[in-house]
Design an enzyme around this catalytic site. Structure first.
Site, PDB file in Angstrom:
ATOM      1  N   LYS A 154       9.555 -16.130 -10.952  1.00 42.78           N
ATOM      2  CA  LYS A 154       8.841 -14.737 -11.638  1.00 42.78           C
ATOM      3  C   LYS A 154       7.757 -15.370 -12.452  1.00 42.78           C
ATOM      4  O   LYS A 154       8.012 -16.362 -13.394  1.00 42.78           O
ATOM      5  CB  LYS A 154       9.881 -14.078 -12.300  1.00 42.78           C
ATOM      6  CG  LYS A 154       9.116 -12.859 -12.814  1.00 42.78           C
ATOM      7  CD  LYS A 154      10.001 -11.851 -13.524  1.00 42.78           C
ATOM      8  CE  LYS A 154       9.302 -10.751 -14.355  1.00 42.78           C
ATOM      9  NZ  LYS A 154      10.062  -9.778 -15.435  1.00 42.78           N
TER      10      LYS A 154
ATOM     11  N   LYS B 273     -14.602   0.249  14.372  1.00 39.81           N
ATOM     12  CA  LYS B 273     -13.298  -0.589  14.488  1.00 39.81           C
ATOM     13  C   LYS B 273     -12.731  -0.597  16.029  1.00 39.81           C
ATOM     14  O   LYS B 273     -12.194  -1.403  16.544  1.00 39.81           O
ATOM     15  CB  LYS B 273     -12.490   0.068  13.748  1.00 39.81           C
ATOM     16  CG  LYS B 273     -10.927  -0.501  13.575  1.00 39.81           C
ATOM     17  CD  LYS B 273      -9.985   0.130  12.605  1.00 39.81           C
ATOM     18  CE  LYS B 273      -8.625  -0.677  12.750  1.00 39.81           C
ATOM     19  NZ  LYS B 273      -7.754  -0.097  11.517  1.00 39.81           N
TER      20      LYS B 273
ATOM     21  N   ASN C  53       0.938  -1.168   0.066  1.00 38.71           N
ATOM     22  CA  ASN C  53      -0.074   0.004  -0.093  1.00 38.71           C
ATOM     23  C   ASN C  53       0.897   1.155   0.084  1.00 38.71           C
ATOM     24  O   ASN C  53       2.058   1.094  -0.107  1.00 38.71           O
ATOM     25  CB  ASN C  53      -1.048   0.058   1.364  1.00 38.71           C
ATOM     26  CG  ASN C  53      -0.157  -0.260   2.433  1.00 38.71           C
ATOM     27  OD1 ASN C  53       0.713   0.685   2.752  1.00 38.71           O
ATOM     28  ND2 ASN C  53      -0.216  -1.237   3.244  1.00 38.71           N
TER      29      ASN C  53
ATOM     30  N   PRO D 228      -3.227 -12.386   9.804  1.00 36.12           N
ATOM     31  CA  PRO D 228      -3.833 -12.349  11.286  1.00 36.12           C
ATOM     32  C   PRO D 228      -3.928 -10.766  11.665  1.00 36.12           C
ATOM     33  O   PRO D 228      -3.251  -9.929  11.016  1.00 36.12           O
ATOM     34  CB  PRO D 228      -2.608 -12.841  12.132  1.00 36.12           C
ATOM     35  CG  PRO D 228      -1.404 -12.673  10.865  1.00 36.12           C
ATOM     36  CD  PRO D 228      -1.868 -12.860   9.666  1.00 36.12           C
ATOM     37  N   ASP D 229      -4.676 -10.573  12.425  1.00 38.96           N
ATOM     38  CA  ASP D 229      -5.221  -9.339  12.986  1.00 38.96           C
ATOM     39  C   ASP D 229      -4.113  -8.720  14.126  1.00 38.96           C
ATOM     40  O   ASP D 229      -4.530  -9.249  15.301  1.00 38.96           O
ATOM     41  CB  ASP D 229      -6.612  -9.206  13.261  1.00 38.96           C
ATOM     42  CG  ASP D 229      -7.247  -7.832  13.519  1.00 38.96           C
ATOM     43  OD1 ASP D 229      -6.289  -6.943  14.037  1.00 38.96           O
ATOM     44  OD2 ASP D 229      -8.138  -7.247  13.188  1.00 38.96           O
ATOM     45  N   ILE D 230      -3.315  -8.143  13.966  1.00 39.53           N
ATOM     46  CA  ILE D 230      -2.394  -7.567  14.935  1.00 39.53           C
ATOM     47  C   ILE D 230      -3.022  -6.934  15.917  1.00 39.53           C
ATOM     48  O   ILE D 230      -2.728  -7.000  17.189  1.00 39.53           O
ATOM     49  CB  ILE D 230      -0.996  -7.034  14.392  1.00 39.53           C
ATOM     50  CG1 ILE D 230      -0.484  -7.986  13.237  1.00 39.53           C
ATOM     51  CG2 ILE D 230      -0.234  -6.603  15.355  1.00 39.53           C
ATOM     52  CD1 ILE D 230       0.620  -7.006  12.579  1.00 39.53           C
TER      53      ILE D 230
ATOM     54  N   LYS E 145     -12.579  -4.250  17.991  1.00 35.19           N
ATOM     55  CA  LYS E 145     -11.305  -4.739  18.362  1.00 35.19           C
ATOM     56  C   LYS E 145     -11.067  -4.489  19.841  1.00 35.19           C
ATOM     57  O   LYS E 145      -9.890  -4.822  20.165  1.00 35.19           O
ATOM     58  CB  LYS E 145     -10.247  -4.158  17.606  1.00 35.19           C
ATOM     59  CG  LYS E 145     -10.167  -4.536  16.131  1.00 35.19           C
ATOM     60  CD  LYS E 145      -9.100  -3.630  15.248  1.00 35.19           C
ATOM     61  CE  LYS E 145      -9.504  -3.983  13.726  1.00 35.19           C
ATOM     62  NZ  LYS E 145      -9.250  -5.239  13.226  1.00 35.19           N
TER      63      LYS E 145
END
Length: 417
Positions: free
Chosen positions: A298, A346, A219, A314-316, A350
């Site tokens: 490649k 959120k 990103n 995984p959701d840290i 969480k």
């Protein structure tokens, strides 16, 4: 190692023989890692030339309150004619007036804004410090002492003066502090002690999810905000561990930096070090998904279309908030719409102590030098306006420190839901 790395220091120079030390002050500030801009009063130019200050600072010198010469603004973004004092005030992390003459101290105490330097002193939210320099009798005069008392009540820091021989031939108090000592004192403005004795973990930057040995999913995060938060936490007295995805940024000073690439590597590194953390701040833009399989070689451009199967990372952030006991957990939410509502959901889903939400888009968020935040906690919402990320990070750390100490003083972890 610099003590003012990435700090933006405005140096104001007023009329007085000590102005000859200003060039050395600029040089030492830059040696300590600061970016320096100079503002000179008309009287100051009688003692040292603007060209000298431009040469040592690397930037044009600011002198005029209105209609400043082209190219003198600290940034082209958003600058308006006649508003250079506002742009300079926003740009600065700290403002030091050295030397500060008796006349300037009097005008500052009165709140006057009839030249560029005094106007910037009134307009800035950054710390302002003055280094007095004058004859010993002028320093001892009751009017000067009254002005200093007023400045102190207004939050202006007073650096010095020292005692010794003066240009007039007399000896006594009134000498400006030496440039090296001024650098030491200005550095102390950024050491707040708000997080003394605490351990803080920060994540920063993007993650890289490999598709093959060449390509990957990532990103636009530059890591600038996370690195600024880590530096601000260190300035506040914390022991800081920064877990960083791939960035082009240098490791922050006084911070232990752990470099990782993928979301899984970041998850593993965070859990390997989080055991001692009192506060966790998840600034990193972690990829939600990764390719289910990574090609050994490649991938060639043979087919017209290819399909990538993605697996959830995984959701840290959620995993840290779920620890027993958990550190004070702060998340970030970068949104393009419905910023507050999405951030609230959120935070609640969480189970976070606090979430810092920001809108990403043109000139804000990813890759930019400025940002704004909306801090959402169980007890309300606090907006932090658009400002350089270094200043924004310090404001965020101050807020976190207040919330952390409030929950710990109560003797229980904050009830988040």
């Amino acid at each position: 190692m610099g003590t003012l790395t990435n700090k933006r220091i405005l140096l104001g120079i007023t009329g007085g023989i000590a102005a000859y030390k200003s060039a050395d002050t600029v040089r030492r500030l830059r040696d300590a890692g600061a970016e320096v801009r100079a503002i000179m009063t008309a009287a100051a130019t009688e003692f040292i030339t603007p060209l000298t200050l431009q040469a040592v600072s690397g930037h044009p010198v600011h002198r005029q309150l209105l209609d400043a010469e082209p190219g003198q603004r600290p940034t082209d973004a958003g600058a308006q004619d006649g508003m250079d004092h506002i742009e300079l005030a926003r740009w600065a992390d700290a403002l030091l007036v050295a030397p500060a003459s008796a006349n300037f101290l009097a005008r500052l105490a009165q709140g006057r804004a009839d030249d560029l330097l005094s106007a910037v002193c009134l307009a800035t939210q950054a710390p302002v410090a003055v280094a007095p320099a004058m004859n010993r009798q002028m320093w001892s005069n009751a009017a000067t002492q009254a002005n200093l008392a007023t400045l102190g009540k207004n939050g202006i820091r007073i650096f010095g003066p020292a005692e010794g021989s003066q240009a007039c031939g007399e000896t006594g108090p009134g000498r400006m502090l030496e440039p090296a000592e001024l650098v030491t004192q200005i550095s102390q403005l950024f050491v707040t002690g708000e997080l003394d004795g605490l351990s803080v973990m920060v994540t920063a930057g993007p993650t890289w999810e490999a598709i093959d040995p060449v390509r990957g999913l990532t990103n636009r995060s530059s890591g600038k905000m996370g690195y600024a938060v880590a530096q601000a936490a260190a300035e506040a007295g914390a022991r800081v561990i920064l877990v960083s995805g791939p960035t082009a940024l240098a490791d922050p000073e006084r911070v232990q930096t752990v470099r990782v690439s993928s979301a899984q590597e970041m998850y593993d590194a965070v859990h390997a070090h989080v055991g001692t953390a009192n506060i966790f701040i998840g600034v990193a833009a972690v990829a939600d998904y990764r390719p289910s399989q990574i090609a050994d070689n490649k991938i060639k451009k043979d087919a017209q279309n290819i399909t990538l199967e993605l697996t959830r990372n995984p959701d840290i952030l959620a995993s840290i908030a779920a620890l027993k006991p958990a550190p004070f957990t702060v998340g970030f939410a970068a949104e393009t719409e419905d910023v507050e509502q999405r951030a609230r959901r959120k935070r609640e889903s969480k189970n976070l102590d606090l979430i810092a939400a920001n809108r990403v888009g043109t000139n804000l968020g990813f890759g930019s030098e400025e940002n704004s935040l909306l801090l959402i906690g169980q007890d309300g919402v606090t907006p932090l306006p658009i400002q350089p990320k270094t200043q924004l990070a310090r404001a965020l750390i101050r807020h976190i420190a207040v919330k952390y100490h409030a929950t710990r003083t109560a003797g229980v972890r904050q009830i988040r839901r």
